[in-house]
Design an enzyme around this catalytic site. Structure first.
Site, PDB file in Angstrom:
ATOM      1  N   ARG A 114     -99.966 -80.015 -12.849  1.00 35.67           N
ATOM      2  CA  ARG A 114     -99.425 -78.685 -13.118  1.00 35.67           C
ATOM      3  C   ARG A 114    -100.444 -77.794 -13.821  1.00 35.67           C
ATOM      4  O   ARG A 114    -101.320 -78.267 -14.528  1.00 35.67           O
ATOM      5  CB  ARG A 114     -98.157 -78.797 -13.966  1.00 35.67           C
ATOM      6  CG  ARG A 114     -96.980 -79.323 -13.181  1.00 35.67           C
ATOM      7  CD  ARG A 114     -95.761 -79.477 -14.045  1.00 35.67           C
ATOM      8  NE  ARG A 114     -95.914 -80.536 -15.028  1.00 35.67           N
ATOM      9  CZ  ARG A 114     -94.948 -80.951 -15.832  1.00 35.67           C
ATOM     10  NH1 ARG A 114     -93.758 -80.402 -15.752  1.00 35.67           N
ATOM     11  NH2 ARG A 114     -95.152 -81.915 -16.694  1.00 35.67           N
ATOM     12  N   THR A 132     -93.989 -93.522 -12.095  1.00 35.12           N
ATOM     13  CA  THR A 132     -94.219 -92.142 -11.635  1.00 35.12           C
ATOM     14  C   THR A 132     -95.681 -91.741 -11.724  1.00 35.12           C
ATOM     15  O   THR A 132     -96.187 -90.985 -10.884  1.00 35.12           O
ATOM     16  CB  THR A 132     -93.321 -91.159 -12.424  1.00 35.12           C
ATOM     17  OG1 THR A 132     -93.515 -89.841 -11.923  1.00 35.12           O
ATOM     18  CG2 THR A 132     -93.622 -91.177 -13.920  1.00 35.12           C
ATOM     19  N   ASP A 147    -100.558 -85.555 -13.584  1.00 27.99           N
ATOM     20  CA  ASP A 147     -99.843 -84.290 -13.785  1.00 27.99           C
ATOM     21  C   ASP A 147    -100.764 -83.164 -13.344  1.00 27.99           C
ATOM     22  O   ASP A 147    -101.736 -82.859 -14.033  1.00 27.99           O
ATOM     23  CB  ASP A 147     -99.439 -84.127 -15.246  1.00 27.99           C
ATOM     24  CG  ASP A 147     -98.486 -82.948 -15.461  1.00 27.99           C
ATOM     25  OD1 ASP A 147     -98.440 -82.056 -14.586  1.00 27.99           O
ATOM     26  OD2 ASP A 147     -97.798 -82.926 -16.489  1.00 27.99           O
ATOM     27  N   CYS A 177     -84.671 -87.732 -12.154  1.00 23.56           N
ATOM     28  CA  CYS A 177     -85.410 -87.086 -13.232  1.00 23.56           C
ATOM     29  C   CYS A 177     -84.413 -86.322 -14.102  1.00 23.56           C
ATOM     30  O   CYS A 177     -83.209 -86.378 -13.887  1.00 23.56           O
ATOM     31  CB  CYS A 177     -86.470 -86.147 -12.651  1.00 23.56           C
ATOM     32  SG  CYS A 177     -85.779 -84.863 -11.599  1.00 23.56           S
ATOM     33  N   GLN A 211     -82.354 -80.228 -17.663  1.00 24.25           N
ATOM     34  CA  GLN A 211     -83.178 -79.420 -18.566  1.00 24.25           C
ATOM     35  C   GLN A 211     -83.062 -77.940 -18.227  1.00 24.25           C
ATOM     36  O   GLN A 211     -82.990 -77.087 -19.115  1.00 24.25           O
ATOM     37  CB  GLN A 211     -84.635 -79.860 -18.491  1.00 24.25           C
ATOM     38  CG  GLN A 211     -84.899 -81.193 -19.177  1.00 24.25           C
ATOM     39  CD  GLN A 211     -86.381 -81.446 -19.347  1.00 24.25           C
ATOM     40  OE1 GLN A 211     -87.159 -81.259 -18.424  1.00 24.25           O
ATOM     41  NE2 GLN A 211     -86.772 -81.893 -20.512  1.00 24.25           N
TER      42      GLN A 211
HETATM   43 ZN   LIG Z   1     -87.415 -83.406 -11.394  1.00 25.51          ZN
END
Ligand SMILES: [Zn+2]
Length: 228
Positions: free
Chosen positions: A142, A128, A140, A79, A84
């Site tokens: 999150r 993914t 996702d 990833c 990042q």
């Molecule tokens: Zn990651």
């Protein structure tokens, strides 16, 4: 230890989490102040890294980073998380002002072991998103609701958010957090995560295209190996 005006007050308890304490955190790029929060419902420990005076009302360069142990700590190239994280801290250091929220929601919210299960499914051909769905999770999972009380702790009202993820901007906006600007964070596309990044663009709407650069200003590939 340097103290900012925004964090010297008594902890601002919130229904979602408590502010606990802070310390200096020297990094290769700047000396941040590291702040610790504890989430009531889960006991999870969430972090904020702060640099400079961020409570003055002006938009704050910010990164909302969800934990990725494999990428942030173990150097995974599956990833772009580690790059990042590092890139965001470097940019904040360059400006001398900003905040990084480190949220403990590993694996887009499914946890470390389940993320490894998902990687295993990806090795068998799933992408993914498909892998998360096969495991019975949302693509996702999150949740960004903790961001609001964490930012309020420091008096931050407007963000210049470093992200490629429009869903994150939408989620923060719905929470009443103003994102005045998006700062792209395109780093570390490589042979191992190319398909992963393409899937995030195609299925999760991530904006992975670098902004157009005039030809006479375009860096050579060798000069910018992290932006493809
Ligand atoms: Zn990651």
């Amino acid at each position: 230890m340097p103290a900012t005006s925004a964090n010297s007050a008594a902890p601002a308890n919130d229904q979602l989490l408590d502010y606990v304490t802070s310390c200096a955190l020297p990094t290769p790029w700047a000396q941040f102040t590291l702040h610790a929060f504890v989430e009531h419902s889960t006991g999870k420990e969430h972090l904020a890294m702060v640099l400079g005076d961020i409570g003055d009302g002006a938009p704050v360069l910010a990164r909302v980073h969800s934990e990725c142990l494999t990428g942030d700590v173990l150097f995974s190239q599956r990833c772009d998380c580690g790059a990042q994280l590092e890139g965001a801290l470097q940019r904040i250091a360059q400006e001398g002002r900003g905040i990084l929220l480190y949220l403990r929601q590993e694996g887009r919210g499914i946890g470390l072991v389940n993320k490894i299960r998902a990687y295993r499914l990806q090795e068998a051909g799933a992408d993914t998103v498909e892998a998360n769905l096969q495991l019975g999770f949302h693509a996702d999972a999150r949740n960004y609701e903790l961001c609001k009380p964490m930012l309020e702790q420091f008096g931050v009202k407007k963000l210049r958010l470093m992200t490629n993820n429009p869903r994150k901007i939408d989620a923060l906006t719905r929470l009443g957090i103003e994102v005045s600007d998006r700062v792209p964070l395109l780093v570390n596309r490589n042979a191992f995560n190319n398909n992963y990044l393409n899937t995030k663009q195609a299925k999760l709407g991530h904006m992975m295209t670098p902004p157009a650069v005039p030809a006479d200003q375009a860096p050579s590939p060798a000069a910018a190996p992290d932006v493809i």
